[in-house]
Design a protein around this motif. Sequence first.
Motif, short mmCIF file in Angstrom:
data_model
loop_
_atom_site.label_atom_id
_atom_site.label_comp_id
_atom_site.label_asym_id
_atom_site.label_seq_id
_atom_site.Cartn_x
_atom_site.Cartn_y
_atom_site.Cartn_z
N VAL A 40 -21.82 -3.78 -3.80
CA VAL A 40 -22.03 -4.54 -5.03
C VAL A 40 -23.42 -5.17 -4.97
CG1 VAL A 40 -21.23 -6.39 -6.53
CG2 VAL A 40 -19.57 -5.04 -5.25
N SER A 41 -24.31 -4.71 -5.84
CA SER A 41 -25.66 -5.28 -5.91
C SER A 41 -25.63 -6.52 -6.80
CB SER A 41 -26.63 -4.24 -6.48
OG SER A 41 -27.92 -4.82 -6.68
N ASP A 42 -25.91 -7.66 -6.19
CA ASP A 42 -25.81 -8.95 -6.89
C ASP A 42 -27.09 -9.26 -7.65
OD1 ASP A 42 -25.08 -11.47 -7.72
OD2 ASP A 42 -25.46 -12.42 -5.79
N GLY A 43 -27.38 -8.43 -8.67
CA GLY A 43 -28.58 -8.65 -9.48
C GLY A 43 -29.85 -8.55 -8.66
N SER A 44 -29.90 -7.62 -7.73
CA SER A 44 -31.06 -7.47 -6.85
C SER A 44 -32.33 -7.15 -7.64
CB SER A 44 -30.80 -6.36 -5.82
OG SER A 44 -29.67 -6.66 -5.03
N ARG A 45 -33.45 -7.68 -7.16
CA ARG A 45 -34.73 -7.44 -7.83
C ARG A 45 -35.46 -6.23 -7.26
NH1 ARG A 45 -34.81 -13.09 -7.11
NH2 ARG A 45 -36.22 -12.86 -5.35
N ASP A 46 -34.94 -5.63 -6.20
CA ASP A 46 -35.58 -4.46 -5.62
C ASP A 46 -34.77 -3.21 -5.99
OD1 ASP A 46 -33.32 -4.68 -4.09
OD2 ASP A 46 -34.33 -5.04 -2.19
N ASN A 47 -34.83 -2.18 -5.18
CA ASN A 47 -34.16 -0.91 -5.48
C ASN A 47 -32.80 -0.78 -4.78
OD1 ASN A 47 -36.30 0.13 -7.12
ND2 ASN A 47 -37.48 0.53 -5.25
N THR A 48 -32.13 -1.89 -4.60
CA THR A 48 -30.84 -1.86 -3.92
C THR A 48 -29.85 -0.91 -4.60
OG1 THR A 48 -31.06 -4.11 -3.04
CG2 THR A 48 -28.83 -3.24 -3.23
N PHE A 49 -29.72 -1.02 -5.91
CA PHE A 49 -28.73 -0.17 -6.59
C PHE A 49 -29.14 1.30 -6.56
CE2 PHE A 49 -26.60 1.72 -10.33
CZ PHE A 49 -25.29 1.50 -9.93
N SER A 50 -30.43 1.58 -6.63
CA SER A 50 -30.88 2.98 -6.53
C SER A 50 -30.49 3.57 -5.18
CB SER A 50 -32.40 3.05 -6.71
OG SER A 50 -32.78 2.62 -8.01
N GLU A 51 -30.60 2.75 -4.12
CA GLU A 51 -30.21 3.22 -2.79
C GLU A 51 -28.69 3.42 -2.72
OE1 GLU A 51 -32.11 4.10 -0.19
OE2 GLU A 51 -33.81 3.85 -1.55
N ILE A 52 -27.94 2.56 -3.40
CA ILE A 52 -26.49 2.74 -3.44
C ILE A 52 -26.14 4.05 -4.15
CG2 ILE A 52 -24.33 1.79 -4.38
CD1 ILE A 52 -25.56 -1.01 -4.07
N GLN A 53 -26.84 4.33 -5.24
CA GLN A 53 -26.61 5.58 -5.97
C GLN A 53 -26.89 6.79 -5.08
OE1 GLN A 53 -29.15 4.66 -9.42
NE2 GLN A 53 -27.36 4.99 -10.71
N LYS A 54 -27.99 6.75 -4.34
CA LYS A 54 -28.34 7.86 -3.44
C LYS A 54 -27.25 8.06 -2.39
CE LYS A 54 -33.35 7.27 -3.89
NZ LYS A 54 -34.61 6.89 -3.16
N ALA A 55 -26.77 6.93 -1.82
CA ALA A 55 -25.72 7.01 -0.80
C ALA A 55 -24.44 7.60 -1.39
CB ALA A 55 -25.45 5.63 -0.21
N ALA A 56 -24.12 7.20 -2.64
CA ALA A 56 -22.90 7.70 -3.30
C ALA A 56 -23.01 9.19 -3.60
CB ALA A 56 -22.65 6.91 -4.57
N GLU A 57 -24.21 9.66 -3.92
CA GLU A 57 -24.40 11.09 -4.19
C GLU A 57 -24.19 11.93 -2.94
OE1 GLU A 57 -28.30 11.23 -5.78
OE2 GLU A 57 -27.75 10.31 -7.71
N GLY A 58 -24.50 11.34 -1.77
CA GLY A 58 -24.34 12.07 -0.52
C GLY A 58 -22.99 11.92 0.14
#
Length: 324
Positions: A40-58
Amino acid sequence: MALLSIVLPAYNEEQNIANTARVLSRVLEESGIKYELVFVSDGSRDNTFSEIQKAAEGNRRIKGAEFSRNFGKEAAIFAGLGMASGNAVVVMDCDLQHPPEVIPQMWKLWQEGAEVVEGIKLSRGREGLAHKLSAGLFYKIMSRLINMDMNASSDYKLLDRKVVDVLMTLPERNTFFRALSFWVGFRTESVYYEVQERQFGESKWSFISLMKYAVTNATSFSTLPLQLVTVMGVVSILFSIVLFVQTLIRYLSGTAVEGFTTVILLLLIIGGFLMLSLGIIGHYIARIYEEVKGRPKYIISRTTQEAAGGRETGENRRIEDDKF
């Protein structure tokens, strides 16, 4: 086969996501535990959610969500609990300072009948002096206020599904997960661990943020600060009685002197008590105001399932409806 969900709140943790997903997957697969990872990305200002998406794709066992803004760690934990579908749920930090190697021990205790497995810190690891002092002060304040030893406790714990369901039914908006999981009861066991060093990034907690966190959680979970108002009132009355008796004795003995200094000091003390009391009462009124408005704990702006074009299940829709 039973499913274990791992809830991982994240705030500006883009450097840790991929490594955390990899390490947790390895530990759980080697232990033969069926799992899912919930970031759960708590409104992160960096690319946290993008990294979560990449991990989920793999890895199809990984899913995640992103808040519309920063709602705080407590909200992120409860969002993760709401998304988790496991028979048991582990909550841990995504920087791996909570060692994943302890999870199989928690899982085993759960299989043996434990409904809550608390992670107890043997040490805090290597920290800066300022952070160690501020964290120590925070835990001492919280321990006194909620009558629970917080010095070694942590958010690192396993909860049975029935415990998660109970926590999700609690109506309050201002939550304190660590204390609430203690308050609900259930059969509890403990495991012990050493806090690990961060591999990437640095702690997001400062002295000021810890103190704000302490005040918010103290007033949302305990009424002791309100009772302090009564104590300060009693102290003021006793102090006034002492001064009254002293002044009366001097007047009757003919040794009364001008009491300008005494009056000023008395006014300052009583004024300080009154302002502090109003501040405490005002903080509780603010908490009541927030609860009465009934706004949700958090707002999810997007999820990894949406990004992948997946459909919502009936259960997912029910969970989202409950949030709003």
